[in-house]
Design a protein around this motif. Sequence first.
Motif, PDB file in Angstrom:
ATOM      1  N   ARG A  64     127.267  28.363  91.582  1.00 10.74           N
ATOM      2  CA  ARG A  64     126.317  29.193  92.335  1.00 10.74           C
ATOM      3  C   ARG A  64     126.448  28.865  93.818  1.00 10.74           C
ATOM      4  O   ARG A  64     126.556  27.692  94.190  1.00 10.74           O
ATOM      5  CB  ARG A  64     124.880  28.912  91.851  1.00 10.74           C
ATOM      6  CG  ARG A  64     123.879  30.027  92.180  1.00 10.74           C
ATOM      7  CD  ARG A  64     124.135  31.234  91.291  1.00 10.74           C
ATOM      8  NE  ARG A  64     123.434  32.427  91.767  1.00 10.74           N
ATOM      9  CZ  ARG A  64     122.247  32.831  91.329  1.00 10.74           C
ATOM     10  NH1 ARG A  64     121.602  32.127  90.423  1.00 10.74           N
ATOM     11  NH2 ARG A  64     121.712  33.934  91.775  1.00 10.74           N
ATOM     12  N   PHE A  66     125.086  29.055  97.833  1.00  8.87           N
ATOM     13  CA  PHE A  66     123.917  29.117  98.700  1.00  8.87           C
ATOM     14  C   PHE A  66     124.399  29.261 100.144  1.00  8.87           C
ATOM     15  O   PHE A  66     125.422  28.693 100.528  1.00  8.87           O
ATOM     16  CB  PHE A  66     123.072  27.845  98.560  1.00  8.87           C
ATOM     17  CG  PHE A  66     122.661  27.539  97.155  1.00  8.87           C
ATOM     18  CD1 PHE A  66     121.437  27.972  96.657  1.00  8.87           C
ATOM     19  CD2 PHE A  66     123.503  26.825  96.306  1.00  8.87           C
ATOM     20  CE1 PHE A  66     121.060  27.706  95.354  1.00  8.87           C
ATOM     21  CE2 PHE A  66     123.138  26.544  94.997  1.00  8.87           C
ATOM     22  CZ  PHE A  66     121.911  26.988  94.515  1.00  8.87           C
ATOM     23  N   VAL A  90     120.560  32.766  98.268  1.00  6.09           N
ATOM     24  CA  VAL A  90     121.286  32.495  97.033  1.00  6.09           C
ATOM     25  C   VAL A  90     122.124  33.733  96.732  1.00  6.09           C
ATOM     26  O   VAL A  90     121.595  34.832  96.592  1.00  6.09           O
ATOM     27  CB  VAL A  90     120.324  32.201  95.864  1.00  6.09           C
ATOM     28  CG1 VAL A  90     121.114  31.830  94.622  1.00  6.09           C
ATOM     29  CG2 VAL A  90     119.352  31.090  96.238  1.00  6.09           C
ATOM     30  N   VAL A 129     113.196  25.063  89.230  1.00  2.63           N
ATOM     31  CA  VAL A 129     113.858  25.845  90.276  1.00  2.63           C
ATOM     32  C   VAL A 129     114.946  26.716  89.665  1.00  2.63           C
ATOM     33  O   VAL A 129     115.048  27.917  89.963  1.00  2.63           O
ATOM     34  CB  VAL A 129     114.454  24.924  91.358  1.00  2.63           C
ATOM     35  CG1 VAL A 129     115.232  25.744  92.382  1.00  2.63           C
ATOM     36  CG2 VAL A 129     113.359  24.130  92.037  1.00  2.63           C
ATOM     37  N   LEU A 130     115.758  26.122  88.779  1.00  4.15           N
ATOM     38  CA  LEU A 130     116.832  26.887  88.143  1.00  4.15           C
ATOM     39  C   LEU A 130     116.287  27.931  87.190  1.00  4.15           C
ATOM     40  O   LEU A 130     116.855  29.022  87.050  1.00  4.15           O
ATOM     41  CB  LEU A 130     117.786  25.939  87.395  1.00  4.15           C
ATOM     42  CG  LEU A 130     118.554  24.926  88.248  1.00  4.15           C
ATOM     43  CD1 LEU A 130     119.577  24.199  87.387  1.00  4.15           C
ATOM     44  CD2 LEU A 130     119.243  25.605  89.416  1.00  4.15           C
ATOM     45  N   LEU A 133     115.454  30.930  89.240  1.00  7.84           N
ATOM     46  CA  LEU A 133     116.467  31.418  90.164  1.00  7.84           C
ATOM     47  C   LEU A 133     117.041  32.727  89.627  1.00  7.84           C
ATOM     48  O   LEU A 133     117.635  32.756  88.556  1.00  7.84           O
ATOM     49  CB  LEU A 133     117.578  30.373  90.294  1.00  7.84           C
ATOM     50  CG  LEU A 133     118.393  30.372  91.579  1.00  7.84           C
ATOM     51  CD1 LEU A 133     117.507  30.063  92.780  1.00  7.84           C
ATOM     52  CD2 LEU A 133     119.510  29.337  91.479  1.00  7.84           C
ATOM     53  N   TYR A 140     115.347  33.074 100.526  1.00 10.54           N
ATOM     54  CA  TYR A 140     114.140  32.265 100.502  1.00 10.54           C
ATOM     55  C   TYR A 140     113.751  31.844 101.922  1.00 10.54           C
ATOM     56  O   TYR A 140     114.602  31.487 102.736  1.00 10.54           O
ATOM     57  CB  TYR A 140     114.350  30.992  99.678  1.00 10.54           C
ATOM     58  CG  TYR A 140     114.477  31.211  98.197  1.00 10.54           C
ATOM     59  CD1 TYR A 140     113.384  31.618  97.444  1.00 10.54           C
ATOM     60  CD2 TYR A 140     115.687  31.002  97.556  1.00 10.54           C
ATOM     61  CE1 TYR A 140     113.497  31.812  96.079  1.00 10.54           C
ATOM     62  CE2 TYR A 140     115.815  31.184  96.190  1.00 10.54           C
ATOM     63  CZ  TYR A 140     114.712  31.586  95.451  1.00 10.54           C
ATOM     64  OH  TYR A 140     114.836  31.781  94.112  1.00 10.54           O
ATOM     65  N   LEU A 179     117.902  22.296  96.266  1.00 12.38           N
ATOM     66  CA  LEU A 179     116.921  22.629  95.229  1.00 12.38           C
ATOM     67  C   LEU A 179     115.508  22.284  95.696  1.00 12.38           C
ATOM     68  O   LEU A 179     114.553  23.021  95.431  1.00 12.38           O
ATOM     69  CB  LEU A 179     117.251  21.889  93.940  1.00 12.38           C
ATOM     70  CG  LEU A 179     118.565  22.277  93.253  1.00 12.38           C
ATOM     71  CD1 LEU A 179     118.800  21.406  92.031  1.00 12.38           C
ATOM     72  CD2 LEU A 179     118.552  23.751  92.865  1.00 12.38           C
ATOM     73  N   ILE A 182     114.250  24.958  98.154  1.00 13.61           N
ATOM     74  CA  ILE A 182     113.846  26.181  97.445  1.00 13.61           C
ATOM     75  C   ILE A 182     112.533  25.956  96.710  1.00 13.61           C
ATOM     76  O   ILE A 182     111.652  26.826  96.674  1.00 13.61           O
ATOM     77  CB  ILE A 182     114.961  26.610  96.467  1.00 13.61           C
ATOM     78  CG1 ILE A 182     116.202  27.040  97.252  1.00 13.61           C
ATOM     79  CG2 ILE A 182     114.480  27.750  95.568  1.00 13.61           C
ATOM     80  CD1 ILE A 182     117.401  27.357  96.386  1.00 13.61           C
TER      81      ILE A 182
END
Length: 250
Positions: A64, A66, A90, A129-130, A133, A140, A179, A182
């Motif tokens: 992933r 960012f 993201v 958080v995940l 997501l 964000y 993380l 976020i």
Amino acid sequence: MKLVFDDLSRYRQAALNWGLDFTQLDSGPLCAELSIALGPHVMVGHTRLNRVFYQQGETPAFGRTFGLFMRSTSNVRWLSGTFEDNTIAVFPVDRAFESHSSTGFDALAITVEFGFLETVAQLAGLESVLQHLPDFGVIYSCEPQDVRSVRACAARFLELRGHGPSFSSCEFELVRLILGAINDRNGVQKRPSMRKRDRSFDTAIEIIKDGDDEALDLATLCGRVGASERTLRYAFMEKTGMPPAKFLRL
């Protein structure tokens, strides 16, 4: 690895090697820098551009991605959204993205291996958080001090470039800070729907890039885009700082 370019064709070729395509949208000499540091689980890319660019590409498939700005900025459009000092984006799971960047573009793209992302989230107690997501692209608005910490750690990651006993801990800390930023966000701004002006600009750029009509003029371009000259004029002035007729001449 750090590369510096003053030639657009060489810069575009280097970007294409990484699955990216950059098209310069304004006139003037180019000064572009690409820095990339690759760890066992994380890749950090740092891009600096002094011109206006249309960007297309795909994020790496292994994780992933960012995005955030490396230096302070104010209301700069990127990834179809407005970025400020406290913004972290993201990228979408489908990997494809396109955007327009302004002059003074100085941004970080941080890709984290999926498995490592889950490991860090578990060890740091940030699994939620995940879980929240989204698969689609999202922007964000985070606490400024959190974003500053991410920038500082990313800069250290780029300096270490995989060397030294502290590199692994830096890799872990960088993901934990992302993380955490976020998780501590003070608001969420989903990727906004594109304005008609944005859509018209993107369509016009694609038509121009195809280059299948050497006699393309403004009236023809407007007809093929399905937009008025006024709409295209506002769009090009906003994105490139010049009217579409001048852009076509260039």
